[in-house]
Design an enzyme around this catalytic site. Sequence first.
Site, PDB file in Angstrom:
ATOM      1  N   GLU A 285      45.855  34.989  67.956  1.00 18.54           N
ATOM      2  CA  GLU A 285      47.278  35.194  68.203  1.00 18.54           C
ATOM      3  C   GLU A 285      47.518  35.724  69.623  1.00 18.54           C
ATOM      4  OE1 GLU A 285      49.547  35.986  64.266  1.00 18.54           O
ATOM      5  OE2 GLU A 285      49.863  37.748  65.490  1.00 18.54           O
ATOM      6  N   HIS A 306      23.805  27.573  55.870  1.00 20.21           N
ATOM      7  CA  HIS A 306      23.580  26.440  54.963  1.00 20.21           C
ATOM      8  C   HIS A 306      24.850  25.607  54.790  1.00 20.21           C
ATOM      9  CE1 HIS A 306      19.498  27.767  53.647  1.00 20.21           C
ATOM     10  NE2 HIS A 306      19.951  28.860  54.253  1.00 20.21           N
ATOM     11  N   LYS A 420      58.408  29.657  60.432  1.00 19.13           N
ATOM     12  CA  LYS A 420      59.404  30.490  59.729  1.00 19.13           C
ATOM     13  C   LYS A 420      60.786  29.848  59.807  1.00 19.13           C
ATOM     14  CE  LYS A 420      57.296  34.943  60.849  1.00 19.13           C
ATOM     15  NZ  LYS A 420      57.502  36.177  61.571  1.00 19.13           N
TER      16      LYS A 420
HETATM   17  O1  PA5 Z   1      50.218  40.603  64.877  1.00 16.74           O
HETATM   18  C1  PA5 Z   1      51.362  40.412  64.516  1.00 16.74           C
HETATM   19  O2  PA5 Z   1      52.333  40.859  65.155  1.00 16.74           O
HETATM   20  C2  PA5 Z   1      51.656  39.650  63.253  1.00 16.74           C
HETATM   21  O3  PA5 Z   1      50.500  39.177  62.661  1.00 16.74           O
HETATM   22  C3  PA5 Z   1      52.379  40.529  62.246  1.00 16.74           C
HETATM   23  O4  PA5 Z   1      51.591  41.641  61.952  1.00 16.74           O
HETATM   24  C4  PA5 Z   1      52.705  39.763  60.978  1.00 16.74           C
HETATM   25  O5  PA5 Z   1      53.451  38.616  61.297  1.00 16.74           O
HETATM   26  C5  PA5 Z   1      53.477  40.614  60.000  1.00 16.74           C
HETATM   27  O6  PA5 Z   1      54.660  41.046  60.578  1.00 16.74           O
HETATM   28  P1  PA5 Z   1      55.462  42.254  59.986  1.00 16.74           P
HETATM   29  O7  PA5 Z   1      54.617  43.462  60.074  1.00 16.74           O
HETATM   30  O8  PA5 Z   1      56.686  42.342  60.828  1.00 16.74           O
HETATM   31  O9  PA5 Z   1      55.790  41.929  58.544  1.00 16.74           O
END
Ligand code: PA5
Length: 444
Positions: A285, A306, A420
């Site tokens: 990310e 494996h 989303k």
């Molecule tokens: O690293 C990030 O920002 C994301 O993975 C969030 O943690 C994830 O989308 C969850 O978001 P939230 O904590 O707003 O529910």
Amino acid sequence: MKLDITKAAQFLPEGKVASFEPAVNAAQKALEEGTCPGNDFLGWLHLPSETSAEFLNEIKQCAQVLRENCEAVVVAGIGGSYLGARAVLEALGDTFSWLKPSDSPRILFAGNNISEDYLAELIDYLHGRRFGVINISKSGTTTETAITFRLLKKMCEDERGKDMARRVIVAVTDAKRGAARTTADKEGYQTFVIPDNVGGRFSVLTPVGLLPIAVAGYDIDALVRGAQDMERATAPDVPFDENPVAQYAAVRNALYQSGKKIEILVNFQPKLHYVNEWWKQLYGESEGKDKKGIFPATVDFSTDLHSMGQWIQDGERTIFETVISVEQPNHNLAVPRDEENLDGLNFLAGMRIDQVNHKAELGTQLAHVDGGVPNIRISIDKLDEYNIGQLIYFFERGCGVSGLILGVNPFNQPGVEAYKRNMFALLNKPGYEAESRAIQERLK
Ligand code: PA5
């Protein structure tokens, strides 16, 4: 923690890793001075050294209430709001804890999928048990987590009563914004704040990770101490050659530029499976944007030797490996002697299982290097809170420095929004009317 990059650097021209020193220094400086892209999300940088004993005590007190009143605690969260806690709990826990009696509540994870079967089976398990919920969402509006929390809140209130539900439901969320905050304030739940300047995937050392870890009975002081020591060991004033973050960021960027587009994080301990998952999110990310970024992949060895072993040994040469090696096991078990020796294994009799595992690790490293796979090795003494704390901070800072060298903003995740928007349009969420019409046109 020790880092060995020699078996990766040998695949690069002499002096290549060292040539990244100015870029590493610039990235470290930009982080320290807050001048880099995403500089409103640098709260993780000095979080370990800024975490006070009073704050950790507050978390421990809340954890104690859940420990006293629950036999199971569901952590509702997704992405950065769950992977860190799960990584630490699995690394430290007994692999078969779910089959053994325990004084600590069983920690369960939900809110990271929208599977009706998963949720129905969870509810079935919780039925009649004394359970609590830690609702973790920075935005407070993530659909997967919100649906799960709605179900669990109702069930907890129905089965345990409003008063007890108020004691055993805790929210970890934004200080002011979001539905999780609104609900917590209205219902009077205890809350912990996810600081504005700490992004989800960098939040394991905030209450997002610390509270579930404390509820499970682990030593959060030692975890934070490990992270504090790593914060010092990776600071910008530690020379390039001695600074593990500088070395890691330099070598992985050098490999990427030489055509190694995939980094595989490897463990030889099944307990590290979720550390792999946490790392994959952290690096994926943070770096995968602007049509750039090393693809983070993960394997659990020997298991995946494996399955993926063939590809790694012999497939397209676009990969490099980073192995997390654990020096000492927490148990002591040797291969027994067998008089009949029908399986021919008496040559191993008396040898610790871990020694055999380390030979598998070394043999794999030699084979993969021979096969053209650069190999980075991270070794930690053992699986305990202190060492895991070190590892967490090492990877966080390594990610920040690497991403800045790559030339991206490592602290945002604009790409996550695309699915989303489509999902909300398809579900006719209020406010998404135009997107709903557009998507219906596309689907005609
Ligand atoms: O690293 C990030 O920002 C994301 O993975 C969030 O943690 C994830 O989308 C969850 O978001 P939230 O904590 O707003 O529910």
